[in-house]
Every structure is written in C-alpha cells, then in structure tokens.
Motif scaffolding. Sequence first.
Motif, short mmCIF file in Angstrom:
data_model
loop_
_atom_site.label_atom_id
_atom_site.label_comp_id
_atom_site.label_asym_id
_atom_site.label_seq_id
_atom_site.Cartn_x
_atom_site.Cartn_y
_atom_site.Cartn_z
N ILE A 3 -14.79 35.48 40.80
CA ILE A 3 -14.17 36.81 40.76
C ILE A 3 -14.87 37.70 39.74
N ALA A 4 -15.75 37.14 38.93
CA ALA A 4 -16.55 37.96 38.02
C ALA A 4 -17.48 38.87 38.82
N LEU A 5 -17.88 38.42 40.01
CA LEU A 5 -18.78 39.21 40.85
C LEU A 5 -18.03 40.17 41.78
N ARG A 6 -16.71 40.10 41.78
CA ARG A 6 -15.92 41.01 42.60
C ARG A 6 -16.04 42.45 42.07
N ARG A 37 -20.28 46.86 31.04
CA ARG A 37 -19.14 46.25 31.75
C ARG A 37 -19.45 44.77 31.83
N ILE A 38 -18.58 43.95 31.29
CA ILE A 38 -18.81 42.51 31.27
C ILE A 38 -17.63 41.82 31.94
N ARG A 39 -17.91 40.91 32.86
CA ARG A 39 -16.90 40.08 33.50
C ARG A 39 -17.31 38.63 33.33
N ILE A 40 -16.36 37.81 32.87
CA ILE A 40 -16.60 36.38 32.69
C ILE A 40 -15.54 35.64 33.48
N GLY A 41 -15.99 34.86 34.45
CA GLY A 41 -15.08 34.04 35.25
C GLY A 41 -15.18 32.59 34.81
N THR A 98 -20.99 34.76 34.22
CA THR A 98 -21.03 36.00 33.46
C THR A 98 -21.79 37.05 34.26
N ALA A 99 -21.19 38.22 34.43
CA ALA A 99 -21.84 39.34 35.11
C ALA A 99 -21.78 40.56 34.18
N VAL A 100 -22.93 41.21 33.99
CA VAL A 100 -23.02 42.35 33.09
C VAL A 100 -23.65 43.53 33.83
#
Length: 192
Positions: free
Chosen positions: A19-22, A106-110, A124-126
């Motif tokens: 869901i980090a890539l959502r 914007r950082i998302r870590i699933g 991790t997506a940045v």
Amino acid sequence: MTEHSADLASTVPPPATSIALRDIPVPDYCDVVIVPTRGVAETDPRVWAEAIFSHENTPLSRRGLRALRDEAVRLFDMVPPPAKEYVTDEVRGSEALIADDDENLRIRIGVALLPGGELLQVTTAVKFLSVRGRLVFAPRRLLHAAAVNTLARRAPATVRRRAIRSGEIPRLGLAGQAARRTIGRVRGAVSR
C-alpha cells in the motif's frame, strides 16, 4: 510457451505489492527489504511497524551520534530538533502504512507480514516535491536500504522484549534459558 516455462510460471508466486505504492505509484526512490521474523508469532502489522521505528530499536551507535549532535546544537544556544516518532497511519489486511510528508518529500513506508508469518516486508516509496527534497534525500539514499534492513532485523528482538515486559510471555530464568537452548527450542516465541 514451452511446457517447462508453463510449469515454472505456475509455481512462481505473484509479485508482492504494497500500500506504500498506492499513494506513490511511480516513486522517485523505492526499496523493498524482506527479513525473517525469527520465530516471533506476532500477526499485527502495527506492532511490527512500531517496533521497527521505535527509539529502543535504534542501534546504540546512532543514539550516541544523535546525543552528540544535540549537545553540539545546545552549545550554540539552539534547541535541538525533537526526535522523530513514526506512527502507523493505516492498517489494511496484513500491512501497516506510515506516511511521512513535508513540503519537500512524500514518504510512504509499508510494513507487511508476508503469508505464512515467517517474513516481514518493508517497502519504502519516496516522491521528491522539490529540488530541495532531492538534495535532502541524496545522502539518505546511499544508506537507506541498509539502515532499514538493520532496523527490521532488530525488530523481532524488540517485539519479544515488549511481550516479556507486558507479561504476554513469561520471563525465563537463567536455568530455563540454558535448558531451552540445550533442547533446541525457538527462544521466546510470541503467540496470540
């Protein structure tokens, strides 16, 4: 397609998603770290996410460097920045999502427990929102995957320690630990 490639295609599991890539479907930087849970039977991804990014899970060398930085900042009569605390923003299925945004990144870590409960996946997506964001993240980019790998590998011990402190699993005395090692049992598995 040959018979061998058809057999191979049927045995290969589908690629892991997160869901980090959502929220960031095409990140400027992305890494995936997969580590074993080392026999800890915790199934709540929120517990794993909090364990990975907790202060107690941080290596002593990094805590020491942070303390030195804070003291150096105080010498110049400035206030050191507060320690960043990551909190889980969302849990969907077996994955917890941490969102950490500012004006430059914007950082998302699933953090997901993979099927079977033996492996933990940290994605991790940045997304860079400015040139400054790209410059700020440049030094982190070099060591990010290694740092997350270290934190994720330390997480089972942190989850186990927290379970012992809360009384979910009993604390073994020295004799109990020696007996358990002698008979080859998994040490301190947490079950719910």
